[in-house]
Motif scaffolding. Structure first.
Motif, mmCIF file in Angstrom:
data_model
loop_
_atom_site.group_PDB
_atom_site.id
_atom_site.type_symbol
_atom_site.label_atom_id
_atom_site.label_comp_id
_atom_site.label_asym_id
_atom_site.label_seq_id
_atom_site.Cartn_x
_atom_site.Cartn_y
_atom_site.Cartn_z
ATOM 1 N N SER A 45 0.782 -1.239 -0.075
ATOM 2 C CA SER A 45 -0.090 -0.095 -0.100
ATOM 3 C C SER A 45 0.923 1.369 0.016
ATOM 4 C CB SER A 45 -0.941 -0.007 1.391
ATOM 5 O OG SER A 45 -1.968 -1.026 1.123
ATOM 6 N N ASN A 46 1.942 1.093 0.483
ATOM 7 C CA ASN A 46 2.717 2.371 0.686
ATOM 8 C C ASN A 46 3.394 2.682 -0.758
ATOM 9 O OD1 ASN A 46 2.818 2.797 3.347
ATOM 10 N ND2 ASN A 46 4.558 1.626 3.997
ATOM 11 N N ARG A 47 3.544 1.703 -1.378
ATOM 12 C CA ARG A 47 4.147 1.934 -2.896
ATOM 13 C C ARG A 47 2.832 2.283 -3.729
ATOM 14 N NH1 ARG A 47 8.143 -2.080 -5.542
ATOM 15 N NH2 ARG A 47 8.072 -0.071 -7.069
ATOM 16 N N LEU A 48 1.644 1.809 -3.355
ATOM 17 C CA LEU A 48 0.599 1.996 -4.495
ATOM 18 C C LEU A 48 0.140 3.559 -4.295
ATOM 19 C CD1 LEU A 48 -1.363 -1.327 -4.159
ATOM 20 C CD2 LEU A 48 -0.463 -0.412 -6.330
ATOM 21 N N VAL A 49 0.077 4.066 -2.952
ATOM 22 C CA VAL A 49 -0.414 5.246 -2.555
ATOM 23 C C VAL A 49 0.358 6.338 -3.536
ATOM 24 C CG1 VAL A 49 -0.723 7.210 -0.826
ATOM 25 C CG2 VAL A 49 -1.403 4.750 -0.202
ATOM 26 N N GLY A 50 -0.148 7.272 -4.130
ATOM 27 C CA GLY A 50 0.441 8.373 -4.946
ATOM 28 C C GLY A 50 0.605 7.801 -6.160
ATOM 29 N N MET A 51 0.581 6.630 -6.881
ATOM 30 C CA MET A 51 0.710 6.151 -7.967
ATOM 31 C C MET A 51 -0.454 6.484 -8.928
ATOM 32 S SD MET A 51 2.479 2.508 -7.859
ATOM 33 C CE MET A 51 2.779 2.357 -9.644
ATOM 34 N N HIS A 52 -0.422 6.772 -10.178
ATOM 35 C CA HIS A 52 -1.356 6.966 -11.171
ATOM 36 C C HIS A 52 -2.012 5.513 -11.473
ATOM 37 C CE1 HIS A 52 -3.854 7.808 -14.752
ATOM 38 N NE2 HIS A 52 -3.672 8.911 -14.412
ATOM 39 N N LEU A 53 -3.239 5.472 -11.626
ATOM 40 C CA LEU A 53 -3.941 4.332 -12.009
ATOM 41 C C LEU A 53 -3.242 3.684 -12.887
ATOM 42 C CD1 LEU A 53 -6.519 2.327 -11.336
ATOM 43 C CD2 LEU A 53 -7.679 3.554 -13.157
ATOM 44 N N PHE A 54 -3.023 4.205 -14.012
ATOM 45 C CA PHE A 54 -2.314 3.371 -15.203
ATOM 46 C C PHE A 54 -1.003 2.872 -15.084
ATOM 47 C CE2 PHE A 54 -5.673 5.846 -18.261
ATOM 48 C CZ PHE A 54 -6.388 4.709 -18.015
ATOM 49 N N ASP A 55 -0.350 3.572 -13.996
ATOM 50 C CA ASP A 55 1.276 3.183 -13.505
ATOM 51 C C ASP A 55 1.007 1.743 -12.519
ATOM 52 O OD1 ASP A 55 2.242 5.104 -15.097
ATOM 53 O OD2 ASP A 55 2.471 6.499 -13.254
ATOM 54 N N ALA A 56 -0.122 1.627 -11.884
ATOM 55 C CA ALA A 56 -0.284 0.535 -11.187
ATOM 56 C C ALA A 56 -0.797 -0.709 -11.776
ATOM 57 C CB ALA A 56 -1.226 0.838 -9.852
ATOM 58 N N ILE A 57 -1.910 -0.294 -12.726
ATOM 59 C CA ILE A 57 -2.473 -1.370 -13.694
ATOM 60 C C ILE A 57 -2.159 -1.159 -15.292
ATOM 61 C CG2 ILE A 57 -3.901 -2.300 -11.970
ATOM 62 C CD1 ILE A 57 -6.174 -0.867 -13.530
ATOM 63 N N GLY A 58 -1.651 -1.812 -15.812
ATOM 64 C CA GLY A 58 -1.367 -1.675 -17.251
ATOM 65 C C GLY A 58 -2.745 -1.996 -18.127
ATOM 66 N N VAL A 59 -3.368 -1.052 -18.676
ATOM 67 C CA VAL A 59 -4.498 -1.091 -19.561
ATOM 68 C C VAL A 59 -4.355 -0.826 -20.915
ATOM 69 C CG1 VAL A 59 -7.069 -0.523 -19.720
ATOM 70 C CG2 VAL A 59 -6.143 -0.726 -17.466
ATOM 71 N N GLU A 60 -4.596 -1.944 -21.926
ATOM 72 C CA GLU A 60 -4.065 -2.083 -23.079
ATOM 73 C C GLU A 60 -5.317 -1.385 -24.106
ATOM 74 O OE1 GLU A 60 -1.083 -2.246 -24.329
ATOM 75 O OE2 GLU A 60 -0.340 -2.614 -22.554
ATOM 76 N N ASP A 61 -6.719 -1.889 -23.440
ATOM 77 C CA ASP A 61 -7.729 -1.805 -24.184
ATOM 78 C C ASP A 61 -7.985 -0.295 -24.181
ATOM 79 O OD1 ASP A 61 -10.625 -1.218 -24.853
ATOM 80 O OD2 ASP A 61 -10.873 -3.578 -24.548
ATOM 81 N N ASP A 62 -8.000 0.425 -25.760
ATOM 82 C CA ASP A 62 -8.392 1.768 -25.622
ATOM 83 C C ASP A 62 -9.495 2.211 -25.345
ATOM 84 O OD1 ASP A 62 -5.918 1.958 -26.890
ATOM 85 O OD2 ASP A 62 -6.433 1.889 -29.027
ATOM 86 N N ARG A 63 -10.828 1.337 -25.756
ATOM 87 C CA ARG A 63 -11.955 1.694 -25.136
ATOM 88 C C ARG A 63 -12.152 1.838 -23.648
ATOM 89 N NH1 ARG A 63 -15.697 -2.901 -27.462
ATOM 90 N NH2 ARG A 63 -13.661 -4.014 -26.670
ATOM 91 N N MET A 64 -11.271 1.163 -22.830
ATOM 92 C CA MET A 64 -11.115 1.161 -21.527
ATOM 93 C C MET A 64 -10.477 2.470 -20.802
ATOM 94 S SD MET A 64 -12.656 -0.944 -19.475
ATOM 95 C CE MET A 64 -11.502 -0.756 -17.687
ATOM 96 N N ARG A 65 -9.490 2.772 -21.612
ATOM 97 C CA ARG A 65 -8.652 4.049 -21.207
ATOM 98 C C ARG A 65 -9.454 5.319 -21.666
ATOM 99 N NH1 ARG A 65 -3.074 2.864 -20.686
ATOM 100 N NH2 ARG A 65 -2.549 5.090 -20.838
ATOM 101 N N ILE A 66 -10.232 5.047 -22.617
ATOM 102 C CA ILE A 66 -11.058 6.537 -23.098
ATOM 103 C C ILE A 66 -12.176 6.733 -21.887
ATOM 104 C CG2 ILE A 66 -12.663 7.282 -24.725
ATOM 105 C CD1 ILE A 66 -11.048 6.134 -26.630
#
Length: 352
Positions: A45-66
């Motif tokens: 949690s100490n590393r996750l806090v402050g991270m951008h969502l897309f840095d914590a989870i890789g989302v390749e689906d363009d529709r999801m990112r939009i």
């Protein structure tokens, strides 16, 4: 959220959830995460806090990112692929805006695994091959008997044809036996099973039966407790998965299959058949660097008669799933395209 006197507060309730929960601010940065999120994403949690969502989870689906670009939208997505430090995972994803805090939202992630059929669906699915096998066996025995009689009577160039009939009948009989195993009664869990003894026995069997130079690598956690499994059935499962992984790697210059064991504290599987949630923290992963299963078949690899092999019968993985279900476990399949590897993950309960 209000709670009755003495009941857990909202933060304690979220911490106890079996799926990953992330609280995001208006800039999509993680403000809070629960222990299940730590386990799934491979970060504290100490590393996750402050991270951008897309840095914590890789989302390749363009529709999801939009869709996620609008933090006021409610999103529900099933079976999407995200990137984690452990590789790609298929998850169910939700994003819920918080009316009390404009721009903020709560994201949840839960493992998809492999879809579980209901008891009735499963019984029909597994009964069909067994019924078909029973109907085929009687005429098959008659054909074999006739071919043996014919082999004794013919001479010269016709004798090899009679032998071919007999050998092909034997091959079909072996296939029938495997079909009947799918419809067999559930195996009984005979007691605690030494996990690494079963894995090493399976690896030794595969090594003895192959000469293609495929290297089998162990990555074991020696502290794991015994599992609730029938050792013979577990070894059969592992032999099938390891042999398949070797087959998938055979065209590589230095073929290698890795078998890894670990404890996954956050994984819970809702086994409706047993009437309660069963914790499955013991994980065995069989990994190969082959080209992977045809994408069109990946959602069906555990169904009978589905195979990506040219001469495959499509019964091996169906039997693997049946044996693991009988033992209260589960199996899932993942392809990590970025790493170029395929994972088959087994999860089992702890004995006792």
């Amino acid at each position: 959220m209000m709670s009755l006197s003495g009941g857990p507060e909202a933060s304690a309730q979220i911490a106890g959830m079996i799926f990953a929960v992330l609280l995001l601010d208006g800039d999509d940065r993680i403000v809070e995460s629960n222990s299940a999120a730590e386990e799934m994403l491979g970060r504290s949690s100490n590393r996750l806090v402050g991270m951008h969502l897309f840095d914590a989870i890789g989302v390749e689906d363009d529709r999801m990112r939009i869709g996620l670009a609008s933090n006021e939208s409610r999103i529900i997505a099933r079976g999407i692929t995200i990137g984690t430090v452990f590789g790609d995972r298929r998850v169910n994803f939700t994003s819920s805006p918080m009316p009390s805090h404009p721009g903020w939202r709560v994201v949840t992630l839960s493992d998809v695994g492999q879809p579980e059929n209901s008891d009735d669906e499963e019984r029909v699915e597994l009964r069909a091959p067994a019924v078909l096998a029973h109907e085929i066996k009687n005429p098959l025995a008659a054909i074999r008997g006739a071919s043996q009689l014919l082999e004794r009577r013919v001479e010269g160039r016709d004798r090899p044809l009679a032998k071919m009939i007999s050998s092909e009948v034997d091959r079909i009989a072996q296939l029938i036996d495997r079909m009947q195993q799918l419809g067999a009664k559930p195996i009984e869990v005979t007691g605690p099973c030494n996990l690494h003894e079963a894995v090493r026995n399976a690896m030794a069997t595969v090594r003895a039966g192959r000469n293609d130079g495929c290297e089998l690598v162990e990555e074991f956690d020696p502290s794991l407790p015994p599992v609730a499994a029938q050792q013979g059935a577990l070894e059969q499962v592992l032999i099938n998965l390891i042999a398949n992984a070797c087959d998938a790697s055979r065209d590589l210059e230095n073929p290698q299959v890795t078998v890894r064991t670990r404890y996954v504290s956050g994984l819970v599987f809702n086994a409706i058949r047993f009437g309660k949630a069963t914790r499955l923290p013991i994980e065995i992963t069989v990994t190969d660097s082959g080209p992977g299963i045809d994408p069109s078949l990946r959602d069906h690899v555990f169904e009978p008669f589905v195979s990506s092999k040219p001469q495959g019968q499509g019964l091996g993985l169906a039997l693997v799933r049946k044996l693991l279900r009988d033992m209260g476990g589960r199996i899932s399949h993942e392809r990590d395209e970025r790493a170029g590897v395929t994972h088959f993950r087994i999860n089992l309960p702890v004995a006792g």
